[in-house]
Design a protein around this motif. Sequence first.
Motif, mmCIF file in Angstrom:
data_model
loop_
_atom_site.group_PDB
_atom_site.id
_atom_site.type_symbol
_atom_site.label_atom_id
_atom_site.label_comp_id
_atom_site.label_asym_id
_atom_site.label_seq_id
_atom_site.Cartn_x
_atom_site.Cartn_y
_atom_site.Cartn_z
ATOM 1 N N SER A 63 56.935 83.436 40.135
ATOM 2 C CA SER A 63 55.976 83.282 41.233
ATOM 3 C C SER A 63 54.739 82.505 40.787
ATOM 4 O O SER A 63 54.199 81.696 41.520
ATOM 5 C CB SER A 63 55.562 84.654 41.772
ATOM 6 O OG SER A 63 54.855 85.396 40.784
ATOM 7 N N HIS A 64 54.286 82.790 39.573
ATOM 8 C CA HIS A 64 53.146 82.088 38.977
ATOM 9 C C HIS A 64 53.123 82.402 37.495
ATOM 10 O O HIS A 64 53.992 83.131 37.008
ATOM 11 C CB HIS A 64 51.834 82.455 39.691
ATOM 12 C CG HIS A 64 51.388 83.881 39.541
ATOM 13 N ND1 HIS A 64 52.152 84.966 39.949
ATOM 14 C CD2 HIS A 64 50.255 84.427 39.010
ATOM 15 C CE1 HIS A 64 51.499 86.082 39.696
ATOM 16 N NE2 HIS A 64 50.353 85.792 39.108
ATOM 17 N N PRO A 96 56.203 77.207 39.104
ATOM 18 C CA PRO A 96 55.180 76.230 39.491
ATOM 19 C C PRO A 96 55.090 75.093 38.477
ATOM 20 O O PRO A 96 55.606 75.191 37.362
ATOM 21 C CB PRO A 96 53.878 77.040 39.482
ATOM 22 C CG PRO A 96 54.257 78.444 39.283
ATOM 23 C CD PRO A 96 55.638 78.489 38.716
ATOM 24 N N THR A 99 55.179 75.078 34.256
ATOM 25 C CA THR A 99 56.065 76.103 33.678
ATOM 26 C C THR A 99 56.595 75.679 32.308
ATOM 27 O O THR A 99 56.678 76.500 31.385
ATOM 28 C CB THR A 99 57.221 76.403 34.653
ATOM 29 O OG1 THR A 99 56.679 76.977 35.854
ATOM 30 C CG2 THR A 99 58.217 77.391 34.054
ATOM 31 N N HIS A 144 45.822 82.778 45.219
ATOM 32 C CA HIS A 144 45.619 83.468 43.941
ATOM 33 C C HIS A 144 44.751 82.526 43.099
ATOM 34 O O HIS A 144 44.652 81.347 43.432
ATOM 35 C CB HIS A 144 46.990 83.743 43.303
ATOM 36 C CG HIS A 144 47.020 84.852 42.292
ATOM 37 N ND1 HIS A 144 46.488 86.109 42.551
ATOM 38 C CD2 HIS A 144 47.539 84.928 41.036
ATOM 39 C CE1 HIS A 144 46.677 86.876 41.478
ATOM 40 N NE2 HIS A 144 47.299 86.185 40.547
ATOM 41 N N ALA A 148 50.272 79.696 42.959
ATOM 42 C CA ALA A 148 51.147 80.863 43.056
ATOM 43 C C ALA A 148 52.006 80.745 44.310
ATOM 44 O O ALA A 148 51.579 80.174 45.324
ATOM 45 C CB ALA A 148 50.326 82.153 43.100
#
Length: 262
Positions: A63-64, A96, A99, A144, A148
């Motif tokens: 997700s993040h 994201p 990464t 966030h 995210a």
Amino acid sequence: MRLVVLGSAGSFPAPDSAASSYLVQAEDADGRTWSVVLDLGNGALGPLQRYGDPTALDAVALSHLHADHVADMAVLGVLRRYHPAGALPPLRVLGPEGTVERLAQLAGKDPATHTAEQFAVEAWAPGRPVTVGPLTLEPVPVVHPIPAFGMRVTGPSEDDPARTVTLAYSGDTDACPGLDALATDADVLLAEAAYVEGRDDHLRGVHLTGRRAGEAAARGGARRLVLTHIPAWNDPHVPLAEASAAYAGPVTLAQPGLTIPL
Ligand SMILES: [Zn+2]
Ligand SMILES: [Zn+2]
């Protein structure tokens, strides 16, 4: 499609739970089981060995890049690369932008060479769904302090494989249009509830409270709400009560081993 909670602790591991991690599995028409892990926070590789198989994952979806959602990627890489049965091929990772660099940083290695040996990374593109066997993952940007995403995961129902069901995972977010899009008509909304009404009102743009998670579930018509990412310093009954006051449907607290057939 079924959801198995591997870790539900928010922001750091709890005495009785790893940090955020969720196993999603579904069978395809040939009966093969497909497995995707949503986030792999601190300690989650342990319960992944109990409830799944780290050598049989089809993808990890991040997700993040906060540590409590990605930390165990470093040791998952060790398990897969140095397995006595032989090194496993690079694992598909969705995440994201950044990464590749984050995974190398976690391992203390050079991103120019390290990540590709262990992980085949694909960057999320908002509005562009990703297919993993019978599962479709749609990334939705949320609010966030760093980039995210939440994810809408669709796949075949456990009861009736001809029917498509939806698991919506908030990732880490405050209330936002993305969260509402995730929650819309979801069979299960798996929503974080790290903050507490009153105590954390001055902190916006970071996390949900139980109330804000409940309000999103109600607005979206989600059929069930599961609260997660509750830090060990919170009493989980507080966000449970907040969410139940804002949402008339069933509300459950996530905990390791909780399995929900969709
Ligand atoms: Zn988090
Ligand atoms: Zn976070």
